[in-house]
Scaffold this motif. Structure first.
Motif, PDB file in Angstrom:
ATOM      1  N   HIS A 301      26.622  52.459  17.762  1.00 35.10           N
ATOM      2  CA  HIS A 301      26.759  51.673  16.537  1.00 35.10           C
ATOM      3  C   HIS A 301      25.376  51.381  15.952  1.00 35.10           C
ATOM      4  CE1 HIS A 301      25.975  48.668  19.678  1.00 35.10           C
ATOM      5  NE2 HIS A 301      25.404  47.947  18.717  1.00 35.10           N
ATOM      6  N   ASN A 302      25.341  51.076  14.659  1.00 38.59           N
ATOM      7  CA  ASN A 302      24.107  50.715  13.973  1.00 38.59           C
ATOM      8  C   ASN A 302      24.461  49.726  12.867  1.00 38.59           C
ATOM      9  OD1 ASN A 302      21.681  50.477  12.636  1.00 38.59           O
ATOM     10  ND2 ASN A 302      21.321  52.675  12.447  1.00 38.59           N
ATOM     11  N   VAL A 303      24.068  48.500  13.040  1.00 40.02           N
ATOM     12  CA  VAL A 303      24.310  47.466  12.027  1.00 40.02           C
ATOM     13  C   VAL A 303      22.995  46.844  11.561  1.00 40.02           C
ATOM     14  CG1 VAL A 303      26.637  46.929  12.824  1.00 40.02           C
ATOM     15  CG2 VAL A 303      24.675  45.758  13.859  1.00 40.02           C
ATOM     16  N   ILE A 304      21.879  47.501  11.868  1.00 39.37           N
ATOM     17  CA  ILE A 304      20.561  46.988  11.498  1.00 39.37           C
ATOM     18  C   ILE A 304      20.030  47.687  10.251  1.00 39.37           C
ATOM     19  CG2 ILE A 304      18.207  46.602  12.269  1.00 39.37           C
ATOM     20  CD1 ILE A 304      20.305  44.957  13.736  1.00 39.37           C
ATOM     21  N   ASP A 305      19.997  49.006  10.266  1.00 40.95           N
ATOM     22  CA  ASP A 305      19.502  49.772   9.121  1.00 40.95           C
ATOM     23  C   ASP A 305      20.550  49.761   8.014  1.00 40.95           C
ATOM     24  OD1 ASP A 305      17.268  50.386  10.633  1.00 40.95           O
ATOM     25  OD2 ASP A 305      18.234  52.155  11.502  1.00 40.95           O
ATOM     26  N   ARG A 306      20.198  49.198   6.883  1.00 42.82           N
ATOM     27  CA  ARG A 306      21.196  48.987   5.835  1.00 42.82           C
ATOM     28  C   ARG A 306      21.665  50.278   5.180  1.00 42.82           C
ATOM     29  NH1 ARG A 306      17.672  46.369   0.849  1.00 42.82           N
ATOM     30  NH2 ARG A 306      16.382  48.209   0.415  1.00 42.82           N
ATOM     31  N   ASP A 307      20.915  51.376   5.331  1.00 38.83           N
ATOM     32  CA  ASP A 307      21.349  52.646   4.756  1.00 38.83           C
ATOM     33  C   ASP A 307      21.906  53.603   5.818  1.00 38.83           C
ATOM     34  OD1 ASP A 307      18.911  52.921   5.975  1.00 38.83           O
ATOM     35  OD2 ASP A 307      18.134  54.392   4.544  1.00 38.83           O
ATOM     36  N   LYS A 308      22.020  53.132   7.072  1.00 42.76           N
ATOM     37  CA  LYS A 308      22.551  53.965   8.157  1.00 42.76           C
ATOM     38  C   LYS A 308      23.590  53.201   8.977  1.00 42.76           C
ATOM     39  CE  LYS A 308      18.190  56.504   8.564  1.00 42.76           C
ATOM     40  NZ  LYS A 308      17.045  56.856   9.456  1.00 42.76           N
ATOM     41  N   ILE A 309      24.379  52.400   8.303  1.00 43.74           N
ATOM     42  CA  ILE A 309      25.367  51.576   8.986  1.00 43.74           C
ATOM     43  C   ILE A 309      26.407  52.456   9.671  1.00 43.74           C
ATOM     44  CG2 ILE A 309      27.233  49.912   8.623  1.00 43.74           C
ATOM     45  CD1 ILE A 309      24.469  48.666   8.481  1.00 43.74           C
ATOM     46  N   LEU A 310      26.739  52.129  10.911  1.00 42.81           N
ATOM     47  CA  LEU A 310      27.792  52.811  11.656  1.00 42.81           C
ATOM     48  C   LEU A 310      28.532  51.788  12.505  1.00 42.81           C
ATOM     49  CD1 LEU A 310      29.345  55.231  12.769  1.00 42.81           C
ATOM     50  CD2 LEU A 310      27.496  55.609  14.402  1.00 42.81           C
ATOM     51  N   VAL A 311      29.805  51.593  12.183  1.00 44.01           N
ATOM     52  CA  VAL A 311      30.649  50.662  12.922  1.00 44.01           C
ATOM     53  C   VAL A 311      31.843  51.449  13.449  1.00 44.01           C
ATOM     54  CG1 VAL A 311      31.969  48.520  12.838  1.00 44.01           C
ATOM     55  CG2 VAL A 311      29.928  48.780  11.400  1.00 44.01           C
ATOM     56  N   PRO A 312      31.835  51.860  14.705  1.00 46.77           N
ATOM     57  CA  PRO A 312      32.970  52.608  15.255  1.00 46.77           C
ATOM     58  C   PRO A 312      34.217  51.731  15.360  1.00 46.77           C
ATOM     59  CG  PRO A 312      30.993  52.815  16.634  1.00 46.77           C
ATOM     60  CD  PRO A 312      30.752  51.701  15.680  1.00 46.77           C
ATOM     61  N   ALA A 313      35.348  52.389  15.453  1.00 45.30           N
ATOM     62  CA  ALA A 313      36.600  51.660  15.657  1.00 45.30           C
ATOM     63  C   ALA A 313      36.571  50.962  17.014  1.00 45.30           C
ATOM     64  CB  ALA A 313      37.781  52.629  15.582  1.00 45.30           C
ATOM     65  N   ASN A 314      37.212  49.798  17.081  1.00 44.12           N
ATOM     66  CA  ASN A 314      37.338  49.009  18.308  1.00 44.12           C
ATOM     67  C   ASN A 314      36.031  48.399  18.783  1.00 44.12           C
ATOM     68  OD1 ASN A 314      40.132  49.315  18.720  1.00 44.12           O
ATOM     69  ND2 ASN A 314      39.823  51.330  19.627  1.00 44.12           N
ATOM     70  N   TRP A 315      35.018  48.375  17.951  1.00 38.31           N
ATOM     71  CA  TRP A 315      33.751  47.769  18.363  1.00 38.31           C
ATOM     72  C   TRP A 315      33.520  46.412  17.710  1.00 38.31           C
ATOM     73  CZ3 TRP A 315      29.461  46.245  15.537  1.00 38.31           C
ATOM     74  CH2 TRP A 315      28.323  45.907  16.285  1.00 38.31           C
ATOM     75  N   ASP A 316      33.983  46.244  16.486  1.00 37.56           N
ATOM     76  CA  ASP A 316      33.636  45.078  15.686  1.00 37.56           C
ATOM     77  C   ASP A 316      34.465  43.857  16.071  1.00 37.56           C
ATOM     78  OD1 ASP A 316      32.016  43.906  13.876  1.00 37.56           O
ATOM     79  OD2 ASP A 316      32.731  45.013  12.125  1.00 37.56           O
ATOM     80  N   SER A 317      34.007  42.708  15.579  1.00 38.80           N
ATOM     81  CA  SER A 317      34.715  41.441  15.789  1.00 38.80           C
ATOM     82  C   SER A 317      34.204  40.437  14.767  1.00 38.80           C
ATOM     83  CB  SER A 317      34.508  40.915  17.214  1.00 38.80           C
ATOM     84  OG  SER A 317      33.142  40.578  17.418  1.00 38.80           O
ATOM     85  N   TRP A 318      34.930  39.328  14.636  1.00 38.43           N
ATOM     86  CA  TRP A 318      34.504  38.286  13.707  1.00 38.43           C
ATOM     87  C   TRP A 318      33.158  37.688  14.118  1.00 38.43           C
ATOM     88  CZ3 TRP A 318      39.050  34.686  11.778  1.00 38.43           C
ATOM     89  CH2 TRP A 318      39.846  35.432  10.895  1.00 38.43           C
ATOM     90  N   GLY A 319      32.928  37.579  15.396  1.00 39.93           N
ATOM     91  CA  GLY A 319      31.665  37.024  15.848  1.00 39.93           C
ATOM     92  C   GLY A 319      30.478  37.885  15.436  1.00 39.93           C
ATOM     93  N   LYS A 320      30.642  39.207  15.497  1.00 41.55           N
ATOM     94  CA  LYS A 320      29.561  40.099  15.098  1.00 41.55           C
ATOM     95  C   LYS A 320      29.376  40.107  13.584  1.00 41.55           C
ATOM     96  CE  LYS A 320      30.421  43.078  19.087  1.00 41.55           C
ATOM     97  NZ  LYS A 320      30.920  44.395  19.551  1.00 41.55           N
ATOM     98  N   ILE A 321      30.455  39.898  12.845  1.00 41.90           N
ATOM     99  CA  ILE A 321      30.352  39.860  11.386  1.00 41.90           C
ATOM    100  C   ILE A 321      29.719  38.557  10.925  1.00 41.90           C
ATOM    101  CG2 ILE A 321      31.679  39.919   9.249  1.00 41.90           C
ATOM    102  CD1 ILE A 321      33.779  41.599  10.709  1.00 41.90           C
ATOM    103  N   ARG A 322      30.017  37.478  11.617  1.00 46.07           N
ATOM    104  CA  ARG A 322      29.541  36.157  11.189  1.00 46.07           C
ATOM    105  C   ARG A 322      28.028  36.028  11.276  1.00 46.07           C
ATOM    106  NH1 ARG A 322      32.959  31.967  10.890  1.00 46.07           N
ATOM    107  NH2 ARG A 322      34.341  32.927  12.438  1.00 46.07           N
TER     108      ARG A 322
END
Length: 518
Positions: A301-322
């Motif tokens: 996954h990559n949620v740091i680089d704003r032009d290379k975002i990658l969020v695989p299925a079953n990885w995310d959660s509300w806590g990570k989004i918040r």
């Protein structure tokens, strides 16, 4: 006579033995051929590509099928001209691609791509035949977005989800059962119930597998088919920042909004940039269950680089989004989205200024309205216009690329040259005329008086020429009987006398100038 039955039975026995051998041989060869055919049969995978334009859909397929190996140039040259064509200009398009292994020798699977650009309800009958009990487990839905108009993303995504829901509800019971099993398998990966974790010994004290409960907003609106949202053209993020004054707040808001919605469907998210390496191929192949036989590719996954975002299925959660940015109302967005997608699909209508219309909305319960209140087309926003341009002028100037500008200039120069040639052809050819030299001519103004030396005496040629002209005029008057002025004639004679006197007059103290000395 008694021996004849024995001979007949013996003959019958002899005839039956080859028959049994032929039958056994036939069965052996059939099983061998069937096993060989099954071994060579390629796994069939399906991509249902929704959204985008014919050009961006082609760009997606090129990025998906790009070869990233060291000898990619050689392989691409070898495969050049063998790429199947893409028919995606009318209604439901189609093409296919073969997925090769790392060594570019073995074919892992054949991917059939079905392409649809508009979420019109009239296209629903075209999607329905693609979803069968056999195809559903091997199908991935891909929704294309583009960074050229991020303010339309949530509205487009809502219409695509509505269209998919209307199609899935109309399927037969067998297909729906398979869809439920497929979604249960995807959810189990999140909860740690997949085969790999069970084999690794993930067991609880009671002897059952360790399960992780689903968090809030996860998988509560599953569609029955795995889904992935691809946001193309991430290189335009910098343009939005420089030309339209966007800040990190806008980009974080878009990311939080998308992740909150996609978490409800168990979908994945990726930002891609053309001609740059990204994880699109790994994400799509892992979602379809295509794995290399030679090299196992990891999907990070990559949620740091704003032009290379990658969020695989079953990885995310509300806590990570918040943690991206405080103040984002995930509960409100999640609830509003669940209500909104229940409606029947409608033709996609993008208002001229969605952001400004959203500000005037009264209900405030629509997820699309909430999104468009914050993210709207900056070209249509006049609130930041300079006072000098508030009378209708634009604050931005649309510029073209260098090659386009030079092309237009060449065309303009050719047009001007043609006009000059036409004007030159319509005018008569100029003739050079020689006019007599006179005192008031332009030539005399530039070259001045003409003088020469005669026997040491400096003579003014212009003065002499004038006197000769006057003398010829007087002669003409006398011949025609025209009386002349006695004063003028006397002055003329005196001038002649002075002229000739000057010719013979020598300067004092020496010989005349120009004559050889004695």
């Amino acid at each position: 006579m008694s021996s004849s039955p024995n001979r007949g039975s013996k003959a019958a026995g002899m005839n039956s033995r080859p028959t049994s051998k032929d039958g056994s041989k036939k069965n052996i060869w059939s099983s061998l051929l069937d096993s060989a055919a099954n071994g060579k049969r390629l796994p069939e995978k399906n991509l249902l590509i929704l959204g985008g334009t014919p050009e961006t859909q082609r760009e997606f397929l090129e990025t998906l099928c790009a070869d990233t190996s060291a000898d990619s140039s050689l392989v691409n040259e070898k495969r050049k001209g063998k790429t199947p064509p893409i028919a995606n200009h009318f209604a439901l398009g189609y093409t296919y691609r073969d997925v090769l292994d790392t060594d570019q020798e073995d074919t892992l699977a054949r991917v059939s791509a079905y392409l649809l650009s508009e979420p019109s309800p009239s296209f629903a009958p075209l999607i329905k035949p693609l979803l069968t009990p056999q195809s559903v487990p091997e199908t991935l839905v891909v929704i294309l977005m583009d960074w050229s108009d991020p303010w339309t993303w949530i509205r487009r995504l809502r219409e695509w989800v509505r269209l998919l829901r209307s199609v899935l509800v109309s399927l037969d019971d067998d297909t729906k059962i398979v869809m439920e099993e497929t979604m249960a398998e995807w959810r189990d990966r999140k909860r740690g119930l997949d085969a790999s974790s069970a084999a690794a010994g993930g067991m609880s004290n009671s002897g059952g597998p360790v399960t992780i409960p689903l968090g809030p907003g996860e998988w509560d609106e599953s569609l029955g088919i795995p889904m992935c949202v691809v946001c193309q053209g991430a290189d335009k993020i910098e343009k939005l920042e420089k030309d339209h004054g966007w800040h990190e707040e806008q980009f974080d808001f878009i990311l939080q909004f998308l992740r909150t919605i996609l978490l409800k469907h168990g979908a994945s998210l990726i930002y891609t940039t053309p001609f740059l390496a990204n994880s699109l191929q790994s994400l799509i192949h892992s979602s379809l269950g295509i794995h290399s036989l030679l090299k196992r590719q990891s999907l990070k996954h990559n949620v740091i680089d704003r032009d290379k975002i990658l969020v695989p299925a079953n990885w995310d959660s509300w806590g990570k989004i918040r943690i991206i940015r405080e103040g984002f109302d995930m509960e409100g967005v999640s609830t509003a989205w669940s209500i909104e997608i229940q409606d029947a699909p409608e033709p996609l209508e993008l208002p001229a200024n969605a952001g400004r219309q959203a500000e005037n909305a009264d209900d405030g319960t629509s997820a699309v309205t909430v999104f468009e209140q914050t993210i709207y087309d900056p070209k249509r926003d006049t609130s930041i216009a300079h006072p000098a341009t508030s009378n209708g002028g634009k604050i931005e100037v649309e510029t073209s690329d260098m090659q386009g500008f030079l092309t237009k200039q060449v065309e303009l120069l050719e047009q001007l040259r043609a006009e000059d040639d036409k004007e030159r052809a319509s005018q008569p050819t100029p003739q050079l005329e020689m006019s007599p030299i006179d005192d008031q001519g332009k030539v005399n103004e530039h070259i001045g008086p003409v003088q020469f030396n005669m026997g040491g005496i400096q003579v003014d040629a212009d003065d002499m020429l004038k006197k000769l002209k006057d003398r010829e005029a007087n002669r003409a008057h006398k011949k025609e009987g025209i009386p002349t002025n006695p004063g003028d004639e006397k002055a003329h004679n005196q001038a002649l006398a002075n002229f000739f006197a000057g010719l013979v007059k020598k300067p004092a103290g020496g010989s005349p100038r120009g004559s050889p000395s004695a």
